[in-house]
Scaffold this motif. Structure first.
Motif, PDB file in Angstrom:
ATOM      1  N   ASN A  51       3.964   4.190   0.255  1.00 57.34           N
ATOM      2  CA  ASN A  51       2.539   4.359   0.540  1.00 57.34           C
ATOM      3  C   ASN A  51       1.639   3.617  -0.443  1.00 57.34           C
ATOM      4  OD1 ASN A  51       3.102   6.004   2.718  1.00 57.34           O
ATOM      5  ND2 ASN A  51       3.037   7.866   1.480  1.00 57.34           N
ATOM      6  N   ARG A  52       2.082   2.498  -0.967  1.00 54.49           N
ATOM      7  CA  ARG A  52       1.321   1.662  -1.907  1.00 54.49           C
ATOM      8  C   ARG A  52       0.921   2.386  -3.191  1.00 54.49           C
ATOM      9  NH1 ARG A  52      -3.307  -1.372   1.262  1.00 54.49           N
ATOM     10  NH2 ARG A  52      -3.798  -1.850  -0.889  1.00 54.49           N
ATOM     11  N   ARG A  53       1.274   3.632  -3.357  1.00 56.18           N
ATOM     12  CA  ARG A  53       0.836   4.408  -4.516  1.00 56.18           C
ATOM     13  C   ARG A  53       1.982   4.828  -5.447  1.00 56.18           C
ATOM     14  NH1 ARG A  53      -3.755   3.347  -3.333  1.00 56.18           N
ATOM     15  NH2 ARG A  53      -5.234   4.492  -2.074  1.00 56.18           N
ATOM     16  N   LEU A  54       3.198   4.808  -4.969  1.00 60.37           N
ATOM     17  CA  LEU A  54       4.342   5.243  -5.749  1.00 60.37           C
ATOM     18  C   LEU A  54       5.368   4.125  -5.788  1.00 60.37           C
ATOM     19  CD1 LEU A  54       5.799   7.592  -7.232  1.00 60.37           C
ATOM     20  CD2 LEU A  54       6.785   8.210  -5.015  1.00 60.37           C
ATOM     21  N   ARG A  55       5.817   3.773  -6.990  1.00 56.22           N
ATOM     22  CA  ARG A  55       6.812   2.722  -7.184  1.00 56.22           C
ATOM     23  C   ARG A  55       8.072   3.362  -7.757  1.00 56.22           C
ATOM     24  NH1 ARG A  55       4.661  -1.305 -11.270  1.00 56.22           N
ATOM     25  NH2 ARG A  55       3.258  -1.836  -9.589  1.00 56.22           N
ATOM     26  N   LEU A  56       9.204   3.148  -7.086  1.00 59.42           N
ATOM     27  CA  LEU A  56      10.515   3.632  -7.533  1.00 59.42           C
ATOM     28  C   LEU A  56      11.429   2.429  -7.675  1.00 59.42           C
ATOM     29  CD1 LEU A  56      10.894   6.624  -5.057  1.00 59.42           C
ATOM     30  CD2 LEU A  56      10.172   6.744  -7.441  1.00 59.42           C
ATOM     31  N   GLY A  57      12.076   2.297  -8.819  1.00 59.03           N
ATOM     32  CA  GLY A  57      12.902   1.117  -9.004  1.00 59.03           C
ATOM     33  C   GLY A  57      13.984   1.293 -10.044  1.00 59.03           C
ATOM     34  N   ALA A  58      14.685   0.201 -10.290  1.00 58.33           N
ATOM     35  CA  ALA A  58      15.729   0.123 -11.306  1.00 58.33           C
ATOM     36  C   ALA A  58      15.457  -1.112 -12.153  1.00 58.33           C
ATOM     37  CB  ALA A  58      17.098   0.016 -10.653  1.00 58.33           C
ATOM     38  N   TYR A  59      15.789  -1.045 -13.433  1.00 53.74           N
ATOM     39  CA  TYR A  59      15.496  -2.160 -14.329  1.00 53.74           C
ATOM     40  C   TYR A  59      16.681  -2.467 -15.231  1.00 53.74           C
ATOM     41  CZ  TYR A  59      14.884   1.101 -18.216  1.00 53.74           C
ATOM     42  OH  TYR A  59      15.091   2.039 -19.187  1.00 53.74           O
TER      43      TYR A  59
END
Length: 176
Positions: free
Chosen positions: A34-42
């Motif tokens: 929803n353009r508001r929450l970013r979930l990732g791996a680094y």
């Protein structure tokens, strides 16, 4: 929607630790909800071979190298992502490892010694992010890395790797 990023994280030397200032670079990838929450791996690593110890306890024949690497997940909240410039509040949770490798005894190439100290990391951060194109963003921000873990004779993980960080990133993705 997915995204990918090139990251840089500068860690200034703080206090009386054994580690001097160093720069970690790496990548991050994940999804936007929803353009508001970013979930990732680094994945971040000091550019090897970089010697990050303040004092080099090794001889030239030992050919020592010391690096710091991080691996984990990231979560971020973008309250006004549609604006050209907006704030990002987030945190990285992961694993960090300080690695020292050297030849021992000096001059014998077949006797490579490796010492690792590792532990958990939590890095809350705040960034200013700018939308340059519908597919391109840049960010600049600051955070504080909290490190815990085991020590070895070269690194004290909690003391040497806990401290402020400055970060810069370039992100690619569909941000509409």
């Amino acid at each position: 929607k997915g995204y990918g990023a090139l990251l840089s994280e500068f860690s200034p030397a703080v206090g009386g630790g054994n580690v001097k200032s160093f720069l970690n670079t790496g990548i991050e990838g994940g999804v936007l909800v929803n353009r508001r929450l970013r979930l990732g791996a680094y994945l971040l690593s000091a550019q090897a071979p970089v010697f990050i110890l303040k004092q080099n306890p090794f001889t030239a024949e030992q050919d020592a190298q010391a690096v710091y690497a991080q691996l984990g997940g990231t979560v971020a909240w973008l309250p006004r992502a549609e604006r050209a410039v907006h704030v990002v509040l987030g945190a990285r949770l992961g694993y960090g490892a300080g690695v020292v490798s050297y030849f021992d005894p000096p001059g014998q190439q077949e006797d490579l010694a490796v010492e690792i100290n590792s532990g958990a990391l939590l890095t809350p951060f705040a960034d200013a992010e700018m939308n340059l194109r519908p597919w391109l963003r840049v960010n600049l921000g600051a955070g504080y890395r909290l490190a815990t873990g085991v020590n070895n004779r070269y690194f004290e993980h909690g003391r040497d790797f806990s401290g402020p960080v400055l970060q810069f990133g370039i992100q690619f993705g569909n941000f509409k």
